[in-house]
Motif scaffolding. Structure first.
Motif, PDB file in Angstrom:
ATOM      1  N   ILE A 192       0.829  -1.197   0.000  1.00 10.92           N
ATOM      2  CA  ILE A 192       0.000   0.000   0.000  1.00 10.92           C
ATOM      3  C   ILE A 192       0.867   1.253   0.000  1.00 10.92           C
ATOM      4  O   ILE A 192       1.790   1.384   0.787  1.00 10.92           O
ATOM      5  CB  ILE A 192      -0.949   0.005   1.215  1.00 10.92           C
ATOM      6  CG1 ILE A 192      -1.896  -1.192   1.157  1.00 10.92           C
ATOM      7  CG2 ILE A 192      -1.747   1.298   1.286  1.00 10.92           C
ATOM      8  CD1 ILE A 192      -2.823  -1.205  -0.043  1.00 10.92           C
ATOM      9  N   HIS A 199      -2.778   4.718  -2.875  1.00  7.12           N
ATOM     10  CA  HIS A 199      -3.858   3.826  -2.455  1.00  7.12           C
ATOM     11  C   HIS A 199      -4.665   4.448  -1.322  1.00  7.12           C
ATOM     12  O   HIS A 199      -5.896   4.402  -1.322  1.00  7.12           O
ATOM     13  CB  HIS A 199      -3.302   2.473  -1.987  1.00  7.12           C
ATOM     14  CG  HIS A 199      -2.623   1.694  -3.050  1.00  7.12           C
ATOM     15  ND1 HIS A 199      -1.259   1.573  -3.106  1.00  7.12           N
ATOM     16  CD2 HIS A 199      -3.106   0.994  -4.106  1.00  7.12           C
ATOM     17  CE1 HIS A 199      -0.934   0.820  -4.144  1.00  7.12           C
ATOM     18  NE2 HIS A 199      -2.038   0.467  -4.779  1.00  7.12           N
ATOM     19  N   ALA A 223      -4.119   2.132  -9.053  1.00  9.29           N
ATOM     20  CA  ALA A 223      -4.472   2.092  -7.628  1.00  9.29           C
ATOM     21  C   ALA A 223      -5.812   1.388  -7.420  1.00  9.29           C
ATOM     22  O   ALA A 223      -5.955   0.568  -6.496  1.00  9.29           O
ATOM     23  CB  ALA A 223      -4.520   3.503  -7.052  1.00  9.29           C
ATOM     24  N   GLU A 245      -5.357  -2.372  -7.986  1.00 11.31           N
ATOM     25  CA  GLU A 245      -4.629  -2.992  -6.885  1.00 11.31           C
ATOM     26  C   GLU A 245      -5.469  -3.048  -5.612  1.00 11.31           C
ATOM     27  O   GLU A 245      -5.444  -4.060  -4.909  1.00 11.31           O
ATOM     28  CB  GLU A 245      -3.312  -2.255  -6.645  1.00 11.31           C
ATOM     29  CG  GLU A 245      -2.324  -2.492  -7.755  1.00 11.31           C
ATOM     30  CD  GLU A 245      -1.032  -1.700  -7.624  1.00 11.31           C
ATOM     31  OE1 GLU A 245      -0.075  -2.043  -8.344  1.00 11.31           O
ATOM     32  OE2 GLU A 245      -0.966  -0.730  -6.821  1.00 11.31           O
ATOM     33  N   LEU A 246      -6.208  -1.996  -5.303  1.00 14.16           N
ATOM     34  CA  LEU A 246      -7.095  -2.044  -4.132  1.00 14.16           C
ATOM     35  C   LEU A 246      -8.110  -3.172  -4.284  1.00 14.16           C
ATOM     36  O   LEU A 246      -8.442  -3.857  -3.308  1.00 14.16           O
ATOM     37  CB  LEU A 246      -7.813  -0.703  -3.933  1.00 14.16           C
ATOM     38  CG  LEU A 246      -6.983   0.419  -3.335  1.00 14.16           C
ATOM     39  CD1 LEU A 246      -7.743   1.747  -3.419  1.00 14.16           C
ATOM     40  CD2 LEU A 246      -6.589   0.123  -1.901  1.00 14.16           C
TER      41      LEU A 246
END
Length: 96
Positions: free
Chosen positions: A20, A24, A65, A68-69
Motif C-alpha cells: 500500500i 492507495h 491504484a 490494486e485495491l
C-alpha cells in the motif's frame, strides 16, 4: 455505514501491508468520502470524480491504484470501460 470503523480497519490492515502506497490511501479515502455523502457502500462514479478528490491527475495512476485495491481485497471494483457509463465500486463491510 460506519466510516470510522472502515478507517480504523483499513489503517490497521495497511500497517502490515507493504504494498500500500500514499496513492492507495488517497483513493481509498476519496471512496470513503463519496460513500459517506451518498449514504451507501455501493457507488457508481466516473473516474474524474474520484480523481479530483484523491488529488490524482494521471488516469494511469488512478486505474492502477483502483485495480490494486481491488486485487488486495480492500474494495470491489467493476470498471465500465465506457466513458459514458460510470464504474461500480463496492466498499465491503470491514472485517477485523
Amino acid at each position: 455505514m460506519d466510516i470510522a470503523k472502515h478507517l480504523e480497519v483499513f489503517f490497521k490492515n495497511i500497517s502490515a501491508d507493504a504494498r500500500i502506497t500514499v496513492t492507495h490511501i488517497s483513493v481509498f479515502t476519496a471512496i470513503l468520502q463519496a460513500t459517506q455523502k451518498l449514504g451507501t457502500n455501493c457507488l457508481t462514479m466516473f473516474s474524474f470524480e474520484l480523481m479530483q478528490v484523491a488529488k490524482i491527475s494521471s488516469g494511469k495512476t488512478y486505474y492502477k491504484a483502483m485495480r490494486e485495491l481491488n486485487d488486495f481485497g480492500y474494495i470491489m471494483y467493476e470498471p465500465s470501460f465506457n466513458k459514458n457509463r460510470p464504474s461500480r465500486i463496492v466498499l465491503p463491510e470491514p472485517l477485523i
